[in-house]
Scaffold this active site. Structure first.
Site, short mmCIF file in Angstrom:
data_model
loop_
_atom_site.label_atom_id
_atom_site.label_comp_id
_atom_site.label_asym_id
_atom_site.label_seq_id
_atom_site.Cartn_x
_atom_site.Cartn_y
_atom_site.Cartn_z
N ARG A 68 -23.69 8.72 28.93
CA ARG A 68 -23.80 7.16 28.48
C ARG A 68 -22.86 6.26 29.38
NH1 ARG A 68 -24.88 6.76 21.93
NH2 ARG A 68 -26.68 7.87 21.73
N ASP A 70 -21.44 2.66 30.35
CA ASP A 70 -20.92 1.39 29.44
C ASP A 70 -21.85 0.09 30.16
OD1 ASP A 70 -19.28 2.62 27.88
OD2 ASP A 70 -17.46 2.09 29.11
N TYR A 131 -17.79 10.89 38.91
CA TYR A 131 -17.79 9.43 38.81
C TYR A 131 -16.93 9.00 40.18
CZ TYR A 131 -19.62 8.84 33.98
OH TYR A 131 -20.33 8.91 32.89
N ARG A 223 -12.25 4.58 33.40
CA ARG A 223 -12.00 3.03 33.99
C ARG A 223 -10.28 2.81 33.64
NH1 ARG A 223 -16.10 -0.28 31.01
NH2 ARG A 223 -14.51 -2.08 31.72
#
Length: 279
Positions: A68, A70, A131, A223
């Site tokens: 998932r 954000d 990522y 992040r």
């Protein structure tokens, strides 16, 4: 009339037994979405994908995603699995591509369609996820890549950031780098397999690309890691500080959370032979 033929529904012939799994590799521009997971009264990637598939297949479906994302986070290779009937597994690759091009909004694109065995899960069968976070530095803001990069302005010491990031490799408790509310009563150990920086360019605009690969990630983990590494890159913190923050298992010990727009879900790894390309 081409779109009408492309979106002609396929109705399952056997209402009792699912015969396999359809797996879709999707990309999306996350700017206008409230994340991947469906939420009441919010525009989400899962909501748009589910509606498109239900329109085409003319039945309710259950989506499972590899990870998932954000709100505001992008994806190049997000994988979604859907249990399927035999008749649905017979739909050709060309027909899928034409149908989803017609039914999905223009900020979601279908990249590939695969078949997998019954019971396959895009989430639980994933071995690794990758990522990439992109940062632009300097006085001039990015133009063509402004929606997929973080303009930081200040120069960054990438070598110091590389030294700091080395402590992330391996299995650790990453509680310091996740959203506090998401860690309550849940395991926060993850295995990071690799991290790396490179100087890259897109559409003629230079940026720093930080790529991290792991078995799974916590809410806002990447992040927060990036925000912390930038503290090191600006020389506000020394490289050892990141290791100390990791060991603290306390969100307050780490740095700020980097903006969502610079993050992109790049790839998912599955066991060889698990997925076969739809003919």
């Amino acid at each position: 009339m081409e779109n009408e033929r492309a979106t002609a529904p396929v109705i399952a012939t056997d209402p009792l037994e699912l015969d396999g799994t359809l797996v879709f590799r999707l990309g999306y521009d996350g700017a206008a979405f409230s994340g991947f997971a469906e939420q009441p009264s919010q525009r989400t990637v899962a909501g748009e994908v589910r509606r498109a598939l239900e329109t085409f297949l003319r039945r309710p479906i259950d989506l499972t995603c590899a990870g998932r994302t954000d709100a505001g986070v992008h994806a190049i290779s997000q994988y979604v699995s859907v249990p399927a009937y035999e008749s649905e597994l017979e739909i050709t690759h060309r027909r899928w591509m034409r149908a989803m091009a017609a039914l999905l909004p223009n900020d979601i694109a279908l990249g590939e369609v695969y078949h997998a065995a019954p019971g396959f899960s895009a989430r639980f069968d994933a071995r690794a996820r990758a990522y990439t976070y992109r940062i632009v530095t300097g006085d001039a803001p990015p133009l063509l890549t402004r929606n997929v990069t973080w303009w930081h302005r200040l120069p960054l010491d990438v070598e110091a950031m590389e030294r700091a990031a080395a402590c992330l490799i391996g299995e650790h408790d990453f509680k310091s780098f996740c959203k506090v509310s998401s860690a309550i009563g849940k395991p926060t150990c993850r295995n990071v397999m690799s991290v790396g920086f490179e100087q890259a360019s897109a559409l003629g605009e230079d940026h720093i690309a930080f790529t991290i690969t792991g078995n799974a990630f916590l809410h806002s983990m990447v992040r927060t890691i990036v925000g912390s590494l930038v503290e090191v890159g600006c020389h506000r913190r020394d490289p050892q500080w990141l290791a100390d923050a990791l060991d603290a298992c306390d969100r307050q010990a780490a740095g700020p959370t980097a903006p969502a727009r610079g993050l992109c879900f790049m790839d998912v790894t599955y066991d060889e032979g698990v997925l076969t390309v739809c003919p």
